[in-house]
Structures are given as C-alpha cells and as structure tokens.
Scaffold this active site. Sequence first.
Site, PDB file in Angstrom:
ATOM      1  N   CYS A 112      75.243  89.650  76.389  1.00 37.10           N
ATOM      2  CA  CYS A 112      75.885  89.349  77.504  1.00 37.10           C
ATOM      3  C   CYS A 112      77.214  88.418  77.271  1.00 37.10           C
ATOM      4  O   CYS A 112      76.957  87.365  76.897  1.00 37.10           O
ATOM      5  CB  CYS A 112      74.953  88.388  78.290  1.00 37.10           C
ATOM      6  SG  CYS A 112      75.531  88.060  80.069  1.00 37.10           S
ATOM      7  N   LEU A 113      78.219  89.080  77.471  1.00 38.04           N
ATOM      8  CA  LEU A 113      79.450  88.731  76.996  1.00 38.04           C
ATOM      9  C   LEU A 113      80.636  89.058  77.848  1.00 38.04           C
ATOM     10  O   LEU A 113      80.732  90.432  77.960  1.00 38.04           O
ATOM     11  CB  LEU A 113      79.943  88.774  75.584  1.00 38.04           C
ATOM     12  CG  LEU A 113      81.086  88.117  75.050  1.00 38.04           C
ATOM     13  CD1 LEU A 113      81.123  86.628  75.207  1.00 38.04           C
ATOM     14  CD2 LEU A 113      81.464  88.613  73.594  1.00 38.04           C
TER      15      LEU A 113
END
Length: 183
Positions: A112-113
Amino acid sequence: MIRLFKVKEKQRELAENSQGGVPVKKQTAGELRLHKDISELNLPKSCAISFPNGKDDLMNFEVSIRPDEGYYLGGTFLFSFQVSPIYPHEAPKVKCKTKVYHPNIDLEGSVCLNILREDWKPVLNINTIIYGLYHLFTEPNSEDPLNHDAAAVLRDNPKMFEANVRRAMAGGYVGQTFFQRCL
C-alpha cells in the site's frame, strides 16, 4: 503509401540478413524509459537492485531494502518489480517477496503505497518508488493499512508493535501467522 513502407521494411530486413546480422528487437518506449531510470538510479546504501532473469530482462527485477533505522532495523526485505511495456504511463507492479509484519504490506506481499496507485504520474520513476518503499520501513503508516491488525497494534500500542516486528523478523509467530527469519 502503406505499401511503400512495407517495401522499405522488407528491403531493410533483407539487407540485415544478407550482412549476416540478426534482426534487432526494437525496444518499446517503456523499455527505453526504464533503461534510463535504472542508469540514473541513486539508491541509499541500504538498497540494492538485481536482475534474476539477466540484464536482458529489464522489465522484471528485484530490489532489496535493509532499513538502517526504525522498527525494521537490520531486516532484509525483497521486492519484485514487473514493469509494463506502457511504463511510465502505468505504475510498475510491486510485490514484497519477504513475508513481513507491516501495516502497509499484507501477508500476500501487496504493498500500500500511494504512488503505486492513485498518485502515480509518468514523471515519477523507479528511484521514487524505491525511496517510497524505504520510507514505509522507516515510518510505517497506520492510517492507510493493508494489514489492519498490524495497523491497530501500531496505533494503540507501539511497544507491542515493536515486539511483534522483532519476533516476526527473528523468525517466529505473531498470532497465528509464522514469519521466516529476515535478519
């Protein structure tokens, strides 16, 4: 007009073959941009890039990150990158190959970036992604989690989170999940 182009192409192909040359595979725009990005990499000392399929396959590579501060100090984390032929108009697919107890990386390796999703722009590059991944280890974000359990522990009990990270990196169980040693 189209026939002229085909005739020209056929002539060039015949000329290459008559000279004993092997027809050269044309690089896509994505491959050219990726080659440029890789040649201009400016990685922190704690990061390294490798090409498991050889230098001829630039579109698939791995990056190892060894944080030198924070909860994950001393661990080594391996990420695989798959780059699309339409790069940089589409962000690379990045997976964490090391199972890690982290609020922003789930147990299947999804990351999750924001710059790998909605905030991706063609002006960003591989260097930016690697620094973003490195930043996830120095400052995990409990506000945008993939691993909700880890995020809740980080938010509510940072000392327990640190103990869980250490246990996972040493090779052990956190809850019902076993983590391989990555120190």
